[in-house]
Design a protein around this motif. Structure first.
Motif, short mmCIF file in Angstrom:
data_model
loop_
_atom_site.label_atom_id
_atom_site.label_comp_id
_atom_site.label_asym_id
_atom_site.label_seq_id
_atom_site.Cartn_x
_atom_site.Cartn_y
_atom_site.Cartn_z
N ARG A 16 -13.97 8.65 8.48
CA ARG A 16 -14.70 9.71 9.16
C ARG A 16 -13.83 10.96 9.28
NH1 ARG A 16 -19.28 7.63 11.26
NH2 ARG A 16 -19.38 5.37 11.52
N LEU A 17 -14.47 12.10 8.99
CA LEU A 17 -13.81 13.40 9.13
C LEU A 17 -14.82 14.35 9.75
CD1 LEU A 17 -11.31 15.15 8.62
CD2 LEU A 17 -12.24 15.70 6.37
N GLY A 18 -14.74 14.53 11.06
CA GLY A 18 -15.70 15.35 11.77
C GLY A 18 -17.08 14.73 11.68
N PRO A 19 -18.10 15.51 11.31
CA PRO A 19 -19.45 14.96 11.23
C PRO A 19 -19.72 14.18 9.94
CG PRO A 19 -19.49 17.28 10.66
CD PRO A 19 -18.06 16.96 11.07
N THR A 20 -18.75 14.18 9.02
CA THR A 20 -18.93 13.54 7.71
C THR A 20 -18.18 12.22 7.66
OG1 THR A 20 -19.04 15.75 6.72
CG2 THR A 20 -18.76 13.88 5.23
N SER A 21 -18.78 11.24 7.00
CA SER A 21 -18.13 9.95 6.84
C SER A 21 -18.35 9.43 5.43
CB SER A 21 -18.67 8.92 7.85
OG SER A 21 -20.05 8.68 7.63
N TRP A 22 -17.39 8.66 4.94
CA TRP A 22 -17.47 8.05 3.62
C TRP A 22 -17.28 6.55 3.78
CZ3 TRP A 22 -14.78 12.46 4.69
CH2 TRP A 22 -15.15 13.61 4.01
N ARG A 23 -18.22 5.78 3.24
CA ARG A 23 -18.09 4.33 3.28
C ARG A 23 -17.18 3.87 2.14
NH1 ARG A 23 -20.53 0.81 6.23
NH2 ARG A 23 -22.03 2.36 6.93
N VAL A 24 -16.21 3.06 2.45
CA VAL A 24 -15.22 2.62 1.48
C VAL A 24 -15.79 1.44 0.69
CG1 VAL A 24 -12.90 1.69 1.16
CG2 VAL A 24 -13.33 3.40 2.94
N HIS A 25 -15.78 1.56 -0.61
CA HIS A 25 -16.22 0.50 -1.51
C HIS A 25 -14.97 -0.17 -2.06
CE1 HIS A 25 -18.14 -1.62 -4.79
NE2 HIS A 25 -19.33 -1.20 -4.40
N PRO A 26 -14.66 -1.42 -1.66
CA PRO A 26 -13.39 -2.06 -2.05
C PRO A 26 -13.19 -2.12 -3.57
CG PRO A 26 -14.45 -3.31 -0.32
CD PRO A 26 -15.45 -2.28 -0.74
N ARG A 27 -14.23 -2.49 -4.30
CA ARG A 27 -14.08 -2.61 -5.75
C ARG A 27 -13.82 -1.25 -6.38
NH1 ARG A 27 -18.64 -5.42 -9.66
NH2 ARG A 27 -17.83 -4.69 -11.66
N ALA A 28 -14.52 -0.22 -5.89
CA ALA A 28 -14.29 1.13 -6.41
C ALA A 28 -12.89 1.62 -6.06
CB ALA A 28 -15.34 2.09 -5.85
N THR A 29 -12.40 1.24 -4.89
CA THR A 29 -11.04 1.63 -4.49
C THR A 29 -10.00 1.00 -5.40
OG1 THR A 29 -11.78 1.81 -2.19
CG2 THR A 29 -9.41 1.66 -2.58
N VAL A 30 -10.21 -0.27 -5.74
CA VAL A 30 -9.28 -0.95 -6.65
C VAL A 30 -9.32 -0.29 -8.03
CG1 VAL A 30 -8.81 -3.12 -7.84
CG2 VAL A 30 -9.40 -3.14 -5.41
N CYS A 31 -10.52 0.02 -8.51
CA CYS A 31 -10.64 0.67 -9.82
C CYS A 31 -9.95 2.03 -9.83
CB CYS A 31 -12.12 0.83 -10.19
SG CYS A 31 -12.95 -0.72 -10.59
N ALA A 32 -10.13 2.81 -8.75
CA ALA A 32 -9.48 4.12 -8.68
C ALA A 32 -7.97 3.98 -8.67
CB ALA A 32 -9.96 4.87 -7.44
N THR A 33 -7.46 2.97 -7.96
CA THR A 33 -6.02 2.76 -7.89
C THR A 33 -5.46 2.38 -9.26
OG1 THR A 33 -6.23 2.02 -5.59
CG2 THR A 33 -4.20 1.46 -6.75
N VAL A 34 -6.14 1.46 -9.95
CA VAL A 34 -5.70 1.05 -11.28
C VAL A 34 -5.75 2.23 -12.25
CG1 VAL A 34 -6.23 -0.43 -13.25
CG2 VAL A 34 -6.35 -1.35 -10.92
N ALA A 35 -6.83 3.03 -12.17
CA ALA A 35 -6.94 4.19 -13.04
C ALA A 35 -5.85 5.21 -12.75
CB ALA A 35 -8.32 4.84 -12.88
N GLY A 36 -5.51 5.39 -11.47
CA GLY A 36 -4.42 6.31 -11.12
C GLY A 36 -3.09 5.86 -11.69
N VAL A 37 -2.82 4.57 -11.62
CA VAL A 37 -1.58 4.04 -12.20
C VAL A 37 -1.58 4.23 -13.72
CG1 VAL A 37 -0.22 1.94 -12.58
CG2 VAL A 37 -1.23 2.38 -10.33
N ALA A 38 -2.74 3.99 -14.35
CA ALA A 38 -2.84 4.17 -15.80
C ALA A 38 -2.59 5.62 -16.19
CB ALA A 38 -4.22 3.72 -16.29
N VAL A 39 -3.06 6.57 -15.38
CA VAL A 39 -2.83 7.99 -15.65
C VAL A 39 -1.34 8.29 -15.65
CG1 VAL A 39 -3.09 10.31 -14.69
CG2 VAL A 39 -5.05 8.80 -14.83
N LEU A 40 -0.62 7.78 -14.67
CA LEU A 40 0.82 8.03 -14.58
C LEU A 40 1.58 7.37 -15.74
CD1 LEU A 40 1.38 7.57 -10.73
CD2 LEU A 40 1.15 9.71 -12.02
N VAL A 41 1.18 6.16 -16.09
CA VAL A 41 1.84 5.46 -17.20
C VAL A 41 1.61 6.22 -18.51
CG1 VAL A 41 1.83 3.36 -18.60
CG2 VAL A 41 1.75 3.20 -16.11
#
Length: 359
Positions: A16-41
């Motif tokens: 939550r950030l003020g009046p706005t909120s984002w629901r965390v999707h665990p699988r999407a979070t894992v995919c984003a993390t893996v993709a971020g590592v792949a970008v750096l590699v």
């Protein structure tokens, strides 16, 4: 949806950030993390390989600030601009495609399919042919580094305005958007061809190389433009994420929940145009990145629409991977050719699948 699935969805944590909120999707979070590592590699691999192979350790040291030695000079001053442009252009195209596919509610919509990239290319080629290659140089008071991105943005904005005007019928219909966009892209591509035919041979040849989606000749100014636009636009696009989730449910449902769909779609489209225009101005119209990456990200993350962050990171992975392939095995081939070889079969597959769904 089963009661268990509903409970699991309701139990997901939210940011939550003020009046706005984002629901965390665990699988999407894992995919984003893996993709971020792949970008750096891939960034390290891209900086390591070339005519002179540089050890990964030396590349990392150079990136962390070590400026001593020949290897650090090659990494930071010779190879880093091209690698950074590949990374940033991939981010911009991936995010742009995710935004357009979300507001159109159509997996076949992307900047290169609906004419945004064609508009940016027409504007940039027009600038190259009419000004940058003229004997008198660029217009007074406008530098080449400034003129090309402005021309590309004006062309993309013109394409987006035509698309919005022709595709709007009490909302943006995905099928209408794609059909109108294909026509606009064809018309703008014809304009680009006319500019090339009327240009000098040397100018037309250099513009044609740029049109194939080449990273050759990129400079630090390209990095600056990409970085500035991404830093300014990406937070706005990500902030729209929760609103776009509601817009995806349909215009009537979104209005019932108090969402101004027209404004949300217009802002998202403007963000997508800005991102596509600055990427095209830097590297040319790299094909199918904005089309393929959001759909790959959506399937990997298991979400109902393309996840914005994962799509952007997937774009960076694809463009950097194509750059590594051309550097190692396909020397002299433009990056856009490799991405098109990957994206074109997938585009045909989606067309066949959509046609079967309509039958």
């Amino acid at each position: 949806m089963s009661a268990l699935a509903t409970q699991a969805k309701a139990a997901r944590p939210a940011i939550r950030l003020g009046p706005t909120s984002w629901r965390v999707h665990p699988r999407a979070t894992v995919c984003a993390t893996v993709a971020g590592v792949a970008v750096l590699v891939l960034l390290v691999v891209n900086l390591s390989y070339g005519e002179l192979k540089i050890p990964f350790v030396d590349v990392i040291r150079a990136l962390l600030g070590d400026s001593s030695g020949v290897n650090s000079f090659i990494v930071r001053d010779v190879r880093l601009p091209e690698a950074a442009v590949a990374l940033l252009a991939g981010l911009a195209l991936g995010l742009s495609g995710a935004l357009i596919q979300t507001i159109a509610r159509n997996p076949l919509a992307s900047p290169d399919v609906i004419g945004v990239n064609a508009g940016a290319a027409a504007g940039a080629v027009g600038y190259i042919v009419l000004f940058a290659a003229a004997d008198s140089g660029v217009p007074a008071g406008v530098s080449a580094d400034l003129g090309l991105p402005i021309a590309a943005f004006c062309g993309a904005l013109l394409a987006a305005a035509l698309l919005y005007a022709a595709g709007w019928r009490h909302g943006l219909d995905g099928r209408r958007l794609v059909l109108v966009g294909i026509g606009i892209a064809a018309a703008l591509t014809a304009c680009t061809s006319w500019l090339l035919v009327s240009a000098r041979l040397q100018t037309a040849a250099s513009a044609q190389v740029w049109l194939s989606g080449s990273l050759a000749g990129v400079t630090g100014s390209n990095v600056t433009w990409l970085l500035v636009v991404i830093v300014l636009v990406a937070p706005v696009a990500l902030w729209l994420g929760s609103t776009l989730n509601i817009v995806e449910l349909g215009d009537d449902t979104a209005r019932a929940l108090g969402i101004r769909t027209s404004r949300a779609q217009a802002v998202a489209l403007l963000c997508a145009v800005l991102l596509a225009a600055v990427a095209v101005s830097a590297v040319g119209p790299i094909g199918f990145v904005a089309f393929v990456c959001p759909q790959i990200a959506r399937r990997l993350a298991g979400t109902s629409r393309p996840p914005l962050l994962t799509s952007a990171l997937a774009g960076a992975v694809l463009v950097q991977g194509a750059d590594v392939i051309t550097r190692l095995w396909l020397t002299g081939l433009a990056v856009g050719v490799v991405t098109s070889l990957v994206g074109a079969p997938y585009f045909i597959y989606l067309l066949i699948r959509k046609q079967r769904d309509l039958v």
